[in-house]
Design a protein around this motif. Structure first.
Motif, PDB file in Angstrom:
ATOM      1  N   ARG A  19     -26.153 -29.510 -11.037  1.00  0.00           N
ATOM      2  CA  ARG A  19     -27.499 -29.197 -10.560  1.00  0.00           C
ATOM      3  C   ARG A  19     -28.462 -30.305 -10.967  1.00  0.00           C
ATOM      4  N   THR A  83     -26.325 -31.071  -5.069  1.00  0.00           N
ATOM      5  CA  THR A  83     -26.701 -30.656  -6.420  1.00  0.00           C
ATOM      6  C   THR A  83     -28.040 -29.917  -6.428  1.00  0.00           C
ATOM      7  N   HIS A  86     -27.338 -26.490  -5.160  1.00  0.00           N
ATOM      8  CA  HIS A  86     -26.744 -25.728  -6.262  1.00  0.00           C
ATOM      9  C   HIS A  86     -27.831 -25.204  -7.196  1.00  0.00           C
ATOM     10  N   ASP A  87     -28.873 -26.011  -7.410  1.00  0.00           N
ATOM     11  CA  ASP A  87     -29.952 -25.585  -8.306  1.00  0.00           C
ATOM     12  C   ASP A  87     -30.700 -24.371  -7.763  1.00  0.00           C
TER      13      ASP A  87
END
Length: 161
Positions: A19, A83, A86-87
């Motif tokens: 992330r 990423t 994903h965060d």
């Protein structure tokens, strides 16, 4: 207290795992976009700056170098989007929207003569425009969307590490 790193390193730039926070995404994503613009703008104006002989000599190698650099930068953009997605708790598959603008441009640069002969230039350019518009919307959305606090399925919060 969390350490703040504004620019992600090469490991994070070319890995779709983990992330990153909004600030890291904003700085890195838009820096990649600026680099892509500079590369393509440079390729567009370079033939005008060179003599016809040098422009003819550099045409093919310059096209290949441009494609390689563009592919690397788009892969980095995909990893940054993955990423960041994903965060916010979403899978990286949504990051594939990046290639909606890139693929038509790549097809156009590789098969330009064939596409021109088939009369598909306008359609490919329009699809590339729509894809690039989608990339812009994705970039703005991920720049503004807050991440999930604490740990999630994709790892610990980037603000805590």
């Amino acid at each position: 207290m969390a350490k703040h790193h504004f620019l992600v390193g090469a490991n994070a730039m070319f890995s779709p795992r983990g992330r990153i926070n909004r600030l890291q995404f904003v700085l890195n994503f838009w820096a990649c976009q600026v680099l892509i613009f500079i590369i393509w703008f440079g390729v567009a104006i370079l033939p005008d700056a060179l003599s016809d002989e040098w422009a003819a000599r550099l045409d093919q190698p310059l096209n290949w170098l441009t494609m390689v650099l563009t592919v690397l930068l788009y892969f980095a953009l995909f990893c940054l989007c993955a990423t960041r997605l994903h965060d916010v708790g979403l899978p990286a598959w949504f990051g594939l929207i990046l290639f909606a603008g890139f693929i038509p441009g790549l097809i156009s640069s590789i098969g330009g003569d064939t596409i021109e002969a088939a009369g598909l230039t306008d359609m490919i350019n329009f699809v590339a425009f729509l894809g690039n518009l989608a990339v812009l919307v994705l970039g703005i959305a991920l720049s503004a969307w807050p991440g999930q606090p604490g740990d999630n399925l994709y790892g610990p919060s980037p603000d805590q590490t």
